[in-house]
Design an enzyme around this catalytic site. Structure first.
Site, PDB file in Angstrom:
ATOM      1  CD  GLU A  25      -1.085   0.752   3.628  1.00  0.00           C
ATOM      2  OE1 GLU A  25      -1.580   1.866   3.408  1.00  0.00           O
ATOM      3  OE2 GLU A  25      -1.226   0.135   4.700  1.00  0.00           O
ATOM      4  CE  LYS A  86      -7.035   7.141   5.782  1.00  0.00           C
ATOM      5  NZ  LYS A  86      -7.393   7.427   7.194  1.00  0.00           N
ATOM      6  CG  ASP A 138     -13.681   6.308  13.040  1.00  0.00           C
ATOM      7  OD1 ASP A 138     -13.560   5.629  12.004  1.00  0.00           O
ATOM      8  OD2 ASP A 138     -12.860   7.187  13.373  1.00  0.00           O
ATOM      9  CB  SER A 140     -11.045   1.050   9.338  1.00  0.00           C
ATOM     10  OG  SER A 140     -10.367   1.026   8.095  1.00  0.00           O
ATOM     11  CB  ALA A 141     -13.630   1.583   4.420  1.00  0.00           C
ATOM     12  CG  ASP A 142      -8.461  -0.640   6.155  1.00  0.00           C
ATOM     13  OD1 ASP A 142      -8.701   0.007   5.123  1.00  0.00           O
ATOM     14  OD2 ASP A 142      -7.467  -0.429   6.885  1.00  0.00           O
ATOM     15  CE  LYS A 159       0.691   2.226  14.640  1.00  0.00           C
ATOM     16  NZ  LYS A 159       0.455   2.504  13.215  1.00  0.00           N
TER      17      LYS A 159
END
Ligand code: PSU
Ligand code: MN
Length: 302
Positions: A25, A86, A138, A140-142, A159
Site C-alpha cells: 500500500e 489518502k 468510526d 475503518s472501511a478496511d 494498533k
C-alpha cells in the site's frame, strides 16, 4: 475497470512469466511515516520481497491511473507530496476522475490488488473499530473490504489506538479468518501481544497457502488476515505505548478530529510522543511482514 490499471515494467514481466507478486500500500508511505524515511523504507521493503523470490507491486493513483508497481521517481513524488490524498474505497472514483495524486489505504489497495490478480498484500497495520465507535460510528472501511475482497493481508495486527476486541468481533461476524504466525496471540502492532488470540496459528507459508486456497476454492470470497508479530528485539514496551496512545486519544477528542483524519492524526502524535522511537519499530515490522508475505506468495504460486 481493468483499463485504469498501469503496470510497471517489472510487474508486467512478472505477470507474463507467472512469478509471485506481492502488493504494497502507499498510505503508509504518504501518511504513515515522515519523509525521507518513508521513501527509503518503501524501497527497502521492496528489496526484502525481491530477495525472497517474489516481485513487489507498490500501488498508488497517479494521473488518472491505478499504478501497480512504482518507479523511484513515483515513490519519491508520493513520499514527498504533502497533498497526496489518502484514498479508501469511497475516494477511488474521485481521485481517478480528477487525476489527483492518491495514496491507497488497505481497503483501496485490496481492491486494486484483486483487479490486478494479486493475491497477497503486505502492510504494517490494518484499520479497525475505533475506541468509542458505539457513539462515533468510526469503523475503518478496511474491515468491510476484508469481508468481500479476496486478498490475503499480512500485517502486524492492529494498533491499540483501536478497540482490538471489537475489531476481532467485527471480523468474526463478517467471516474473515485471522491467522497468526509463530504464536497463538493476535499482535498489537508495536507489541507482540494484544491480550487476544488469533483464530488459527499457521506457522509455515505452505500451511497458510493451503488455508487460503481452501477458503477460496470453497467459494468463500473475502480476505484473510495473516497477523505477524513485530520481532521481539524491535517491540516497544507495552506500558510506554499504552500511556502514549491514551494521550493521543485525548488530544484527538479535544481537538475534534473526525473522519478520515482520525487515524493519521493518532499515528502522527504517537510518532511525536515517542520521539521517533516508534518509527524504528514500524520499519522493522513492515520488513518482517514483507518477508512473510513474499514467502506466502511463493507458496501460493507453487
Ligand atoms: N494503521 C496503521 N498504520 C497505517 C494505517 C492504519 O497502523 O498506516 C493506514 C492504512 O492505510 C489503513 C488506514 O488502511 O490507515 C486506515 O484508515 P481509516 O482508519 O481511516 O480507515
Ligand atoms: Mn475512520
Amino acid at each position: 475497470m481493468q483499463s485504469f490499471l498501469l503496470f510497471s515494467p517489472e510487474v508486467a514481466s512478472a505477470r507474463a512469466s507467472g512469478k509471485p507478486i506481492v502488493a504494497l500500500e502507499s498510505t503508509i508511505i504518504s501518511h504513515g511515516m515522515p519523509y525521507p524515511q518513508n521513501v527509503q523504507t518503501a524501497r527497502e521493503v521492496e528489496d526484502v520481497i525481491r530477495a525472497a523470490g517474489a516481485v513487489p507491486a507498490t500501488i498508488a493513483i497517479i494521473d488518472g491511473r491505478i499504478c501497480v508497481g512504482l518507479s523511484n521517481e513515483q515513490l519519491e513524488l508520493l513520499g514527498s507530496s504533502p497533498d497526496a490524498m489518502k484514498v479508501s474505497r469511497r475516494d477511488l472514483a474521485y481521485v481517478l476522475s480528477q487525476k489527483r495524486l492518491g495514496a491507497t489505504t488497505v481497503a483501496a489497495t485490496m481492491i486494486c490488488a484483486q483487479l490486478a490478480g494479486i493475491e497477497v498484500f503486505v502492510t504494517g497495520g490494518i484499520g479497525g473499530v475505533h475506541r468509542g465507535a458505539e457513539t462515533s460510528f468510526d469503523i475503518s472501511a478496511d474491515l468491510q473490504e476484508l469481508a468481500h475482497t479476496s486478498v490475503a493481508v499480512v500485517c502486524a495486527g492492529v494498533k491499540s489506538i483501536l478497540d482490538i476486541g471489537l475489531t476481532l468481533e467485527y471480523l468474526e461476524t463478517h467471516g474473515v479468518p485471522v491467522l497468526s504466525v509463530g504464536q497463538p496471540g493476535f499482535p498489537a502492532f508495536f507489541t507482540r501481544e494484544s491480550g487476544f488470540k488469533a483464530d488459527f496459528q499457521l506457522d509455515t507459508p505452505e500451511e497458510q497457502a493451503a488455508f487460503i486456497r481452501t477458503k477460496w476454492q470453497l467459494g468463500l470470497a473475502g480476505g484473510v488476515v495473516v497477523s505477524n508479530p513485530v520481532p521481539s528485539e524491535s517491540a516497544m514496551p507495552t506500558k510506554e505505548i499504552d500511556t502514549i496512545v491514551r494521550l493521543a486519544l485525548i488530544e484527538a477528542d479535544q481537538q475534534g478530529v473526525k473522519g478520515k483524519a482520525v487515524t493519521p492524526f493518532l499515528l502522527g502524535r504517537i510518532k511525536e510522543l515517542t520521539e521517533g522511537r516508534s518509527l524504528a519499530t514500524n520499519i522493522a515490522l513492515v520488513k518482517h511482514n514483507a518477508l512473510v508475505g513474499a514467502r506466502l506468495a511463493v507458496a501460493l504460486n507453487a
